[in-house]
Scaffold this motif. Structure first.
Motif, PDB file in Angstrom:
ATOM      1  N   HIS A  54       9.162 -14.713   6.733  1.00 12.15           N
ATOM      2  CA  HIS A  54       8.930 -16.153   6.689  1.00 12.15           C
ATOM      3  C   HIS A  54       8.547 -16.622   8.085  1.00 12.15           C
ATOM      4  O   HIS A  54       9.219 -16.260   9.055  1.00 12.15           O
ATOM      5  CB  HIS A  54      10.198 -16.898   6.260  1.00 12.15           C
ATOM      6  CG  HIS A  54      10.690 -16.512   4.916  1.00 12.15           C
ATOM      7  ND1 HIS A  54      10.311 -17.164   3.776  1.00 12.15           N
ATOM      8  CD2 HIS A  54      11.532 -15.534   4.523  1.00 12.15           C
ATOM      9  CE1 HIS A  54      10.894 -16.615   2.738  1.00 12.15           C
ATOM     10  NE2 HIS A  54      11.643 -15.611   3.170  1.00 12.15           N
ATOM     11  N   LEU A  55       7.492 -17.403   8.206  1.00 11.16           N
ATOM     12  CA  LEU A  55       7.106 -17.983   9.478  1.00 11.16           C
ATOM     13  C   LEU A  55       7.769 -19.350   9.601  1.00 11.16           C
ATOM     14  O   LEU A  55       7.700 -20.168   8.677  1.00 11.16           O
ATOM     15  CB  LEU A  55       5.583 -18.131   9.559  1.00 11.16           C
ATOM     16  CG  LEU A  55       5.041 -18.716  10.857  1.00 11.16           C
ATOM     17  CD1 LEU A  55       5.398 -17.805  12.036  1.00 11.16           C
ATOM     18  CD2 LEU A  55       3.544 -18.892  10.777  1.00 11.16           C
ATOM     19  N   TYR A  56       8.451 -19.579  10.724  1.00 14.98           N
ATOM     20  CA  TYR A  56       9.140 -20.842  10.933  1.00 14.98           C
ATOM     21  C   TYR A  56       9.093 -21.207  12.408  1.00 14.98           C
ATOM     22  O   TYR A  56       9.638 -20.488  13.257  1.00 14.98           O
ATOM     23  CB  TYR A  56      10.596 -20.743  10.458  1.00 14.98           C
ATOM     24  CG  TYR A  56      11.372 -22.035  10.590  1.00 14.98           C
ATOM     25  CD1 TYR A  56      11.166 -23.078   9.698  1.00 14.98           C
ATOM     26  CD2 TYR A  56      12.286 -22.213  11.615  1.00 14.98           C
ATOM     27  CE1 TYR A  56      11.864 -24.270   9.813  1.00 14.98           C
ATOM     28  CE2 TYR A  56      12.994 -23.394  11.741  1.00 14.98           C
ATOM     29  CZ  TYR A  56      12.776 -24.420  10.838  1.00 14.98           C
ATOM     30  OH  TYR A  56      13.469 -25.595  10.973  1.00 14.98           O
ATOM     31  N   ASP A  57       8.417 -22.272  12.726  1.00 17.02           N
ATOM     32  CA  ASP A  57       8.399 -22.851  14.076  1.00 17.02           C
ATOM     33  C   ASP A  57       8.087 -21.819  15.165  1.00 17.02           C
ATOM     34  O   ASP A  57       8.738 -21.783  16.204  1.00 17.02           O
ATOM     35  CB  ASP A  57       9.725 -23.549  14.352  1.00 17.02           C
ATOM     36  CG  ASP A  57       9.639 -24.557  15.503  1.00 17.02           C
ATOM     37  OD1 ASP A  57       8.517 -25.003  15.819  1.00 17.02           O
ATOM     38  OD2 ASP A  57      10.686 -24.875  16.084  1.00 17.02           O
ATOM     39  N   ASP A 113       9.075 -15.381  13.323  1.00 14.28           N
ATOM     40  CA  ASP A 113       9.076 -14.657  12.056  1.00 14.28           C
ATOM     41  C   ASP A 113      10.531 -14.375  11.699  1.00 14.28           C
ATOM     42  O   ASP A 113      11.293 -13.882  12.537  1.00 14.28           O
ATOM     43  CB  ASP A 113       8.340 -13.321  12.166  1.00 14.28           C
ATOM     44  CG  ASP A 113       6.854 -13.480  12.387  1.00 14.28           C
ATOM     45  OD1 ASP A 113       6.293 -14.488  11.914  1.00 14.28           O
ATOM     46  OD2 ASP A 113       6.243 -12.603  13.027  1.00 14.28           O
ATOM     47  N   ILE A 114      10.911 -14.683  10.473  1.00 14.37           N
ATOM     48  CA  ILE A 114      12.265 -14.421   9.987  1.00 14.37           C
ATOM     49  C   ILE A 114      12.157 -13.445   8.830  1.00 14.37           C
ATOM     50  O   ILE A 114      11.394 -13.656   7.897  1.00 14.37           O
ATOM     51  CB  ILE A 114      12.959 -15.697   9.488  1.00 14.37           C
ATOM     52  CG1 ILE A 114      12.974 -16.769  10.566  1.00 14.37           C
ATOM     53  CG2 ILE A 114      14.376 -15.380   9.012  1.00 14.37           C
ATOM     54  CD1 ILE A 114      13.422 -18.126  10.064  1.00 14.37           C
ATOM     55  N   ASP A 145      18.189 -16.200   0.667  1.00 12.70           N
ATOM     56  CA  ASP A 145      17.873 -17.579   1.033  1.00 12.70           C
ATOM     57  C   ASP A 145      18.883 -18.151   2.029  1.00 12.70           C
ATOM     58  O   ASP A 145      18.513 -18.887   2.948  1.00 12.70           O
ATOM     59  CB  ASP A 145      17.813 -18.465  -0.209  1.00 12.70           C
ATOM     60  CG  ASP A 145      16.634 -18.119  -1.107  1.00 12.70           C
ATOM     61  OD1 ASP A 145      15.627 -17.571  -0.611  1.00 12.70           O
ATOM     62  OD2 ASP A 145      16.723 -18.396  -2.319  1.00 12.70           O
ATOM     63  N   ILE A 194      18.111 -16.708   5.463  1.00 16.58           N
ATOM     64  CA  ILE A 194      16.927 -17.363   6.032  1.00 16.58           C
ATOM     65  C   ILE A 194      17.303 -18.756   6.543  1.00 16.58           C
ATOM     66  O   ILE A 194      16.906 -19.152   7.640  1.00 16.58           O
ATOM     67  CB  ILE A 194      15.802 -17.452   4.984  1.00 16.58           C
ATOM     68  CG1 ILE A 194      15.320 -16.058   4.585  1.00 16.58           C
ATOM     69  CG2 ILE A 194      14.658 -18.324   5.480  1.00 16.58           C
ATOM     70  CD1 ILE A 194      14.623 -15.281   5.667  1.00 16.58           C
ATOM     71  N   LYS A 212      16.978 -20.188  10.366  1.00 14.47           N
ATOM     72  CA  LYS A 212      16.261 -21.422  10.704  1.00 14.47           C
ATOM     73  C   LYS A 212      17.148 -22.344  11.527  1.00 14.47           C
ATOM     74  O   LYS A 212      16.680 -22.989  12.472  1.00 14.47           O
ATOM     75  CB  LYS A 212      15.790 -22.129   9.435  1.00 14.47           C
ATOM     76  CG  LYS A 212      14.630 -21.424   8.764  1.00 14.47           C
ATOM     77  CD  LYS A 212      14.224 -22.141   7.485  1.00 14.47           C
ATOM     78  CE  LYS A 212      13.053 -21.453   6.820  1.00 14.47           C
ATOM     79  NZ  LYS A 212      12.655 -22.147   5.572  1.00 14.47           N
ATOM     80  N   ASP A 246      16.307 -23.767  15.160  1.00 14.37           N
ATOM     81  CA  ASP A 246      16.359 -25.205  15.450  1.00 14.37           C
ATOM     82  C   ASP A 246      17.248 -25.482  16.661  1.00 14.37           C
ATOM     83  O   ASP A 246      16.939 -26.334  17.484  1.00 14.37           O
ATOM     84  CB  ASP A 246      16.885 -25.981  14.249  1.00 14.37           C
ATOM     85  CG  ASP A 246      15.897 -26.032  13.094  1.00 14.37           C
ATOM     86  OD1 ASP A 246      14.693 -25.761  13.306  1.00 14.37           O
ATOM     87  OD2 ASP A 246      16.339 -26.327  11.967  1.00 14.37           O
TER      88      ASP A 246
END
Length: 82
Positions: free
Chosen positions: A3-6, A9-10, A52, A55, A59, A63
């Motif tokens: 998963h791409l987040y800010d 990669d997660i 989930d 993940i 995140k 943050d």
């Protein structure tokens, strides 16, 4: 699945039956920096019951610490020259 987040990669992975963890990497392939120490990847050791949740926890770390994880640091050679 990644998963791409800010800018990170997660990747979630199952470390044991129903023990989900997450790996965080910078999307630009640069190392994650913590207190001047370079890490190619961070593995969050909290065991979640599903992917989930792992993940979501990753995140939350991004943050909270993302700017610090991405902070520039002097190279090893630059530190040795001081």
């Amino acid at each position: 699945m990644v998963h791409l987040y800010d800018g990170f990669d997660i990747e979630s992975f199952e470390a044991g039956r129903n023990l989900w963890h997450a790996r965080i990497r910078r999307a630009d392939a640069a190392p994650v920096v913590i207190d001047g120490v370079l890490f190619p990847v961070l593995e969050l050791g909290v065991a979640w019951s599903d992917s989930d949740a792992a993940i979501a926890d990753a995140k939350g770390h991004i943050d909270h610490f993302g700017r610090r994880y991405a902070a520039a640091t002097k190279s090893h050679a630059e530190r040795q020259a001081l």
